[in-house]
Design a protein around this motif. Sequence first.
Motif, PDB file in Angstrom:
ATOM      1  N   THR A 136       0.838  -1.196   0.000  1.00 20.65           N
ATOM      2  CA  THR A 136       0.000   0.000   0.000  1.00 20.65           C
ATOM      3  C   THR A 136       0.872   1.244   0.000  1.00 20.65           C
ATOM      4  OG1 THR A 136      -1.712  -1.187   1.229  1.00 20.65           O
ATOM      5  CG2 THR A 136      -1.855   1.214   1.192  1.00 20.65           C
ATOM      6  N   GLN A 137       0.635   2.121  -0.934  1.00 19.85           N
ATOM      7  CA  GLN A 137       1.313   3.408  -1.032  1.00 19.85           C
ATOM      8  C   GLN A 137       0.278   4.514  -0.881  1.00 19.85           C
ATOM      9  OE1 GLN A 137       3.382   3.457  -4.762  1.00 19.85           O
ATOM     10  NE2 GLN A 137       4.895   1.931  -4.144  1.00 19.85           N
ATOM     11  N   THR A 138       0.500   5.395   0.058  1.00 19.69           N
ATOM     12  CA  THR A 138      -0.419   6.497   0.323  1.00 19.69           C
ATOM     13  C   THR A 138       0.170   7.782  -0.253  1.00 19.69           C
ATOM     14  OG1 THR A 138      -1.154   5.421   2.362  1.00 19.69           O
ATOM     15  CG2 THR A 138      -1.689   7.752   2.098  1.00 19.69           C
ATOM     16  N   LEU A 139      -0.557   8.410  -1.148  1.00 21.28           N
ATOM     17  CA  LEU A 139      -0.135   9.665  -1.775  1.00 21.28           C
ATOM     18  C   LEU A 139      -0.956  10.797  -1.193  1.00 21.28           C
ATOM     19  CD1 LEU A 139       0.168   8.509  -5.504  1.00 21.28           C
ATOM     20  CD2 LEU A 139       1.930   8.557  -3.751  1.00 21.28           C
ATOM     21  N   LEU A 140      -0.322  11.657  -0.406  1.00 14.96           N
ATOM     22  CA  LEU A 140      -0.997  12.786   0.198  1.00 14.96           C
ATOM     23  C   LEU A 140      -0.940  13.992  -0.733  1.00 14.96           C
ATOM     24  CD1 LEU A 140       0.368  12.464   3.857  1.00 14.96           C
ATOM     25  CD2 LEU A 140      -1.840  11.694   2.961  1.00 14.96           C
ATOM     26  N   PRO A 141      -1.970  14.857  -0.700  1.00 18.42           N
ATOM     27  CA  PRO A 141      -1.934  16.077  -1.523  1.00 18.42           C
ATOM     28  C   PRO A 141      -0.781  16.976  -1.108  1.00 18.42           C
ATOM     29  CG  PRO A 141      -4.161  15.644  -0.711  1.00 18.42           C
ATOM     30  CD  PRO A 141      -3.242  14.713   0.024  1.00 18.42           C
ATOM     31  N   ALA A 142      -0.339  17.796  -2.053  1.00 19.91           N
ATOM     32  CA  ALA A 142       0.764  18.715  -1.758  1.00 19.91           C
ATOM     33  C   ALA A 142       0.344  19.810  -0.790  1.00 19.91           C
ATOM     34  CB  ALA A 142       1.288  19.331  -3.058  1.00 19.91           C
ATOM     35  N   ASP A 143      -0.938  20.176  -0.785  1.00 18.43           N
ATOM     36  CA  ASP A 143      -1.431  21.248   0.084  1.00 18.43           C
ATOM     37  C   ASP A 143      -1.884  20.655   1.413  1.00 18.43           C
ATOM     38  OD1 ASP A 143      -1.047  23.098  -1.960  1.00 18.43           O
ATOM     39  OD2 ASP A 143      -3.011  22.637  -2.828  1.00 18.43           O
TER      40      ASP A 143
END
Length: 289
Positions: A136-143
């Motif tokens: 599982t890879q979690t990609l968080l928003p840049a903001d």
Amino acid sequence: MENELPDDIDQLKAMLRKQRTMLNDQQTRLRQYAGQLAGYELEINRLKAQLDKLRRMLFGQSSEKSRNKLENKIRQAEKRLAELENRLEAAKNCLNDDKPVLDAPTDAEVAPQTTPGKTARNTSRKPLPADLPRETQTLLPADSVCPSCGGELKVMGETLSEQLEIINTAFKVIETVRPKLACSRCDVIVQAPLPAKPVEGSRVGSSVLARILVGKYVEHTPLYRQSEIYARHGLALSRNTMVRWVAMMGNRLRPLYEALNRYVLLTGKVHTDDTPVRVLEPGSGKTRT
């Protein structure tokens, strides 16, 4: 009203870890149910199309024998279709009964935004097996705050996408360091002995030899093709070198062969399969056994 949560921080952390574990297990089950639903729907659509085709073929059939065969196929397909529809309904019930209980967003909040003029496309791809290992890879928003007003951002849902990957055969080099220790009083030098190698004087390891033997005798991959495969990994192994290794391993495994041969011949009957396996001979374009 008394506070049901304990004041101890360690207890609170333990409760939080337990809830996270339960939520992860619940999400895993939901993904499995969703995969089953997609598989059942795909199979049901295929059976419906097959039934339509069989019914069209049944219309106008003059031969009684052909009609009986088609009617039998139609009955089997209808029985299978009814069974799959029951399984689909049971899977939907399991999915509805096992919904997340922690602040689930409403349908309006998680409804996908569609571009005007484009409609959502219904895909019929088979789901990936649920028993495959997953990373599982979690990609968080840049903001970290709202880019419009600077307000605090809260989690309202998530989008899950899957991608199938394969880990290629990876080679590694094991360096064995043997320090030489000299006596400070005399001229004696001590050093650990070199571990035994499967092929004396060679740098090949037992796992590489096993891979070559399995590729040749189990997967029926000739040595010249294995040489080309290893070359794409940046490793130069000539066919002649691998031929010598295979011959040496044959001599090393001869005691095992003789023991198995004696065991097989002890039985009253011996069944064999002498079906030849034809492979391409390099350079000639002809096949050989």
